[in-house]
Design an enzyme around this catalytic site. Structure first.
Site, short mmCIF file in Angstrom:
data_model
loop_
_atom_site.label_atom_id
_atom_site.label_comp_id
_atom_site.label_asym_id
_atom_site.label_seq_id
_atom_site.Cartn_x
_atom_site.Cartn_y
_atom_site.Cartn_z
N THR A 32 0.85 -1.19 0.00
CA THR A 32 0.00 0.00 0.00
C THR A 32 0.88 1.24 0.00
O THR A 32 1.94 1.28 0.63
CB THR A 32 -0.95 0.01 1.21
OG1 THR A 32 -0.20 0.20 2.41
CG2 THR A 32 -1.73 -1.29 1.29
N ASN A 83 4.98 0.79 8.06
CA ASN A 83 6.19 1.50 7.66
C ASN A 83 5.96 2.95 7.25
O ASN A 83 6.88 3.75 7.28
CB ASN A 83 6.85 0.74 6.51
CG ASN A 83 8.01 1.49 5.90
OD1 ASN A 83 9.07 1.66 6.50
ND2 ASN A 83 7.81 1.99 4.68
N SER A 134 9.84 1.83 13.75
CA SER A 134 10.09 3.02 14.56
C SER A 134 11.45 3.56 14.11
O SER A 134 11.69 3.74 12.91
CB SER A 134 10.05 2.68 16.05
OG SER A 134 10.32 3.81 16.84
N TYR A 148 9.10 14.50 15.65
CA TYR A 148 9.30 13.13 15.17
C TYR A 148 9.47 12.18 16.36
O TYR A 148 8.86 11.11 16.41
CB TYR A 148 10.53 13.10 14.26
CG TYR A 148 10.75 11.79 13.55
CD1 TYR A 148 9.86 11.33 12.58
CD2 TYR A 148 11.88 11.01 13.82
CE1 TYR A 148 10.08 10.13 11.92
CE2 TYR A 148 12.11 9.82 13.16
CZ TYR A 148 11.20 9.38 12.21
OH TYR A 148 11.43 8.19 11.56
N LYS A 152 7.29 8.88 17.62
CA LYS A 152 7.92 7.56 17.70
C LYS A 152 7.96 7.04 19.14
O LYS A 152 7.78 5.83 19.37
CB LYS A 152 9.33 7.61 17.11
CG LYS A 152 9.33 7.82 15.59
CD LYS A 152 8.59 6.72 14.84
CE LYS A 152 8.75 6.80 13.33
NZ LYS A 152 8.02 5.74 12.62
N THR A 183 18.17 6.14 2.79
CA THR A 183 16.96 5.69 2.11
C THR A 183 16.26 6.83 1.38
O THR A 183 15.22 6.61 0.74
CB THR A 183 15.96 5.11 3.11
OG1 THR A 183 15.62 6.12 4.07
CG2 THR A 183 16.54 3.90 3.83
#
Length: 281
Positions: A32, A83, A134, A148, A152, A183
């Protein structure tokens, strides 16, 4: 035996890598993402072992519908990988209300929605694993990442509790804590106009290190994805999966410092006990 995966945020980064590696080993994936066309290359290669759907985890109705559709399409799901995420890189006064809302909405509420939508199906199966992505920043902190971290640390507290509740139902939950990894996530961070009052301190130091390429990214994203996939073979499910040299060292230092702080306040903590209740207990 092949497995079936449900993955959010599958268009790039770790989500994309888990999708690719799972398909390469013969598994089925319900991927997704906001733009399903981003996985057309994988669909062409793997056919109906890849099912895709548009999903914005900020949309509660869409989350429920897409999770139901994925389970209906494949019949079962062995692993739910939570994710999808959003990051804000700004000092505390610099971020806008909209940025703050979005990071908490996506990382905390969005993740909770996916877990809650999947649990009725996993309970019915009496089998399954939830992998909640996480970060090292779920247990330690860095300047410019306060919002952030808020999301988390919040999702880690939620997951640690849920893991206890669902274990008797045959469902495992693992909190995945990658460290700094190339990433593309850093380049996608939302930013805000810099305030000179914060730029002169630790927030500015981190900002300049990141801009100058001095902020280390020591981890291999493909190895992180592989470790996540391999974790399904671990029984019982590990509560946390620390992945990264920086994760290990930074989180360990943070935990030791917190324990030292707790021990330094031991006498104060014990001093507020109700002596009468303690004596009659």
């Amino acid at each position: 035996m092949s497995k079936t995966w449900f993955i959010t945020g599958a268009s790039s980064g770790i989500g994309r890598l888990v999708t690719e590696q799972a398909l390469e080993r013969g598994d089925r994936v319900a991927a997704t993402l906001r733009r399903p066309e981003a996985l057309e290359d994988l669909r062409a290669e793997h056919g109906d072992r890849l099912w895709t759907a548009r999903l914005d985890v900020d949309d509660a109705r869409q989350v429920a519908a897409v999770v139901d559709e994925a389970f209906a399409n494949f019949g079962r799901v062995d692993a739910v990988v939570n994710n999808a995420g959003f990051g804000v890189f700004a000092a505390v006064e610099e971020a806008t209300d909209e940025q703050i809302r979005r990071v908490v909405e996506t990382n905390l509420f969005g993740s909770i929605r996916v877990v809650r939508a999947a649990l009725p199906h996993l309970r019915s199966q009496r089998h399954g694993r939830i992998l909640q992505v996480s970060t090292a920043g779920g247990q330690t902190t860095y300047p410019n990442f306060s919002y952030y971290h808020a999301s988390k640390w919040g999702i880690e507290g939620f997951c640690e509790t849920v893991a206890q509740e669902i274990a008797p139902l045959g469902i495992g939950l693992t909190i995945v804590e990658p460290g700094a990894t190339p990433t593309g996530f850093g380049g996608a961070l939302a930013t805000a106009p810099v305030m000179p009052e914060y730029d002169a301190g630790p927030a500015g130091d981190v900002r300049r290190a990141l801009a100058g390429g001095a902020f280390p990214l020591p981890n291999d994203p493909a190895k992180i994805a592989r470790a996540m996939i391999d974790s399904l073979d671990l029984e019982p499910a590990p509560l946390r999966l620390p992945l990264g040299t920086d994760t290990y060292h930074d989180v360990r230092a943070s935990l030791v410092a917190r324990l030292d702080e707790l021990d330094a306040r031991r006498e104060l903590a014990l001093s507020v006990a109700d002596d009468h209740r303690a004596a009659t207990a």
